[in-house]
Design an enzyme around this catalytic site. Structure first.
Site, short mmCIF file in Angstrom:
data_model
loop_
_atom_site.label_atom_id
_atom_site.label_comp_id
_atom_site.label_asym_id
_atom_site.label_seq_id
_atom_site.Cartn_x
_atom_site.Cartn_y
_atom_site.Cartn_z
N SER A 159 -18.14 -4.20 74.63
CA SER A 159 -17.58 -5.49 73.98
C SER A 159 -16.01 -5.29 73.79
CB SER A 159 -18.06 -5.07 72.30
OG SER A 159 -17.84 -6.34 71.52
N HIS A 183 -20.97 -11.83 69.82
CA HIS A 183 -21.60 -11.99 71.08
C HIS A 183 -22.82 -12.99 70.95
CE1 HIS A 183 -19.21 -8.94 72.47
NE2 HIS A 183 -19.38 -8.12 71.60
#
Length: 394
Positions: A92, A195
């Site tokens: 991430s 996300h």
């Protein structure tokens, strides 16, 4: 082969930065990146409580700055990293630290981007009540089907039995009332459904800023969160970092790429532990090192020397390499096979595997100097396929 990984949001804990700031060099460098971010990151890493550092706009810059400065502590002479590190990856937001470590972007660019990323994601999260829930165990296909049934996204796929579902609070409540068989659900303390499509406004904001960011091709192969492919194009690295905000993190595919690369050792930048823990469960036989405190640095350097082989990418500045994004069989493009030069974006072939078929293009173009593989050859991630001489370079 050695792979360095940088953790994502959630790895931070109160006070984790305290021992690192006792070193004047670390403290000075950290102060500089804090200034770029416009935040008192030293305070947040030493005195702030868990609830405060959970906030997206604080956690993300804190993690990226820590990873970048810790890497400099590990390799006081940055050039040493290129002789030892075979690949980098970040989970991430950790992908920004990985990109800067690979020299695709500068540390200052990474801090500006992560500052804006964190603020934009926090604003997007505030628009609709959303969240994330870890789904541990259960049959993978059944888990994915259950998520789809409730309109949820598998926002993090961290390998067998480790999927994070994300969506609205109503969707997560429906999943909790009807969980997959033999799966354990753990709600995560996060600000929103990262996300996923809910982060689309943040993508737009960062995309506008990214237009002004100068990039370089990574000097170390970078494994992308999007699909586990090895990326050797600076512009592609930046595009993926921007789009990653609203697309799932496929850490399972990143680990698959590490296996294809032949990784023997993984070292995780602080605050370490999460990614090395995942690796221990999924990459049997691969040694791991979680760098948590500065008193581990000597042992960490010894670990790097033990596993280090260096980047497989040629860094000679006047040559351009086109590399394979993944493991598979290389099929050369008929038009490229005999071409004396290739235009920017010209297809050179594709790499076929049991999972998919990936097109490969010449991102920079130039005079064809040397084909490094033949049609039908088996290739590994990051393996050089073609050497080009850029036009206008002598």
């Amino acid at each position: 082969m050695l792979v360095i990984v940088a953790p994502g949001q959630g790895a931070q804990t109160p006070g984790f930065l305290t021992p690192w700031l006792e070193d004047p060099t670390f403290a000075s460098r950290f102060s500089w990146l804090s200034t770029v971010a416009g935040l008192d990151l030293a305070h947040y890493g030493t005195e702030a409580d868990a609830e405060t550092i959970r906030e997206t706009q604080i956690a993300q810059p804190l993690l990226v700055a820590t990873g970048l400065i810790a890497a400099l502590e590990l390799f006081p002479h940055p050039g040493d990293a290129f002789d030892q590190v075979g690949a980098v990856a970040g989970h991430s937001v950790g992908e920004l630290a990985a990109a800067a470590g690979a020299r695709a972007i500068s540390a200052e660019q990474a801090m500006v981007l992560v500052r804006e990323r964190g603020k934009a994601m926090a604003e997007a999260a505030a628009a609709t009540p959303t969240g994330m829930t870890a789904v541990l165990g259960g049959d993978r296909e059944e888990v994915l089907a259950s998520l789809a049934k409730h309109g949820l996204t598998a926002a993090n796929d961290n390998g067998p039995g480790q999927i994070v579902a994300a969506g609205t609070m109503e969707q997560l409540a429906a999943l909790a009332a009807d969980p997959p068989t033999k799966a354990r659900l753990t709600p995560l303390s996060v600000a929103g459904a990262f996300h996923t499509e809910h982060m689309a406004p943040a993508v737009g904001h960062l995309a506008k800023l990214a237009v002004s960011v100068s990039v370089h091709d990574p000097r170390i192969p970078l494994i992308s969160n999007k699909d586990g492919r090895v990326i050797h194009s600076g512009p592609d690295v930046l595009r993926r970092i921007v789009g990653q905000i609203a697309s799932p993190v496929r850490w399972d595919l990143c680990m698959e790429a590490m296996t294809d690369l032949g990784v023997t050792g993984i070292i995780e930048m602080p605050p370490a532990g999460v990614l090395t823990g995942i690796a221990k469960r999924n990459l049997k036989g691969v040694e791991t090192f979680a760098l948590k405190t500065p008193d581990q640095l000597d042992d960490a350097r010894a670990f790097c020397q033990k596993h280090g082989e260096g980047s497989i990418i040629d860094t000679t500045p006047t040559w351009r390499l086109v590399v394979s994004p993944s493991k598979g069989t290389f099929h050369i493009d008929g038009a490229a096979a005999d071409a004396p030069r290739l235009d920017v974006g010209a297809a050179i072939g594709d790499v076929a595997s049991s999972r998919d078929r990936v097109s490969v293009t010449a991102d920079h173009g130039g005079e064809v100097v040397e084909w490094l593989v033949e049609d039908g050859d088996l290739v590994s991630p990051g393996q050089p396929l073609l050497r080009l001489h850029p036009e206008g370079v002598s």
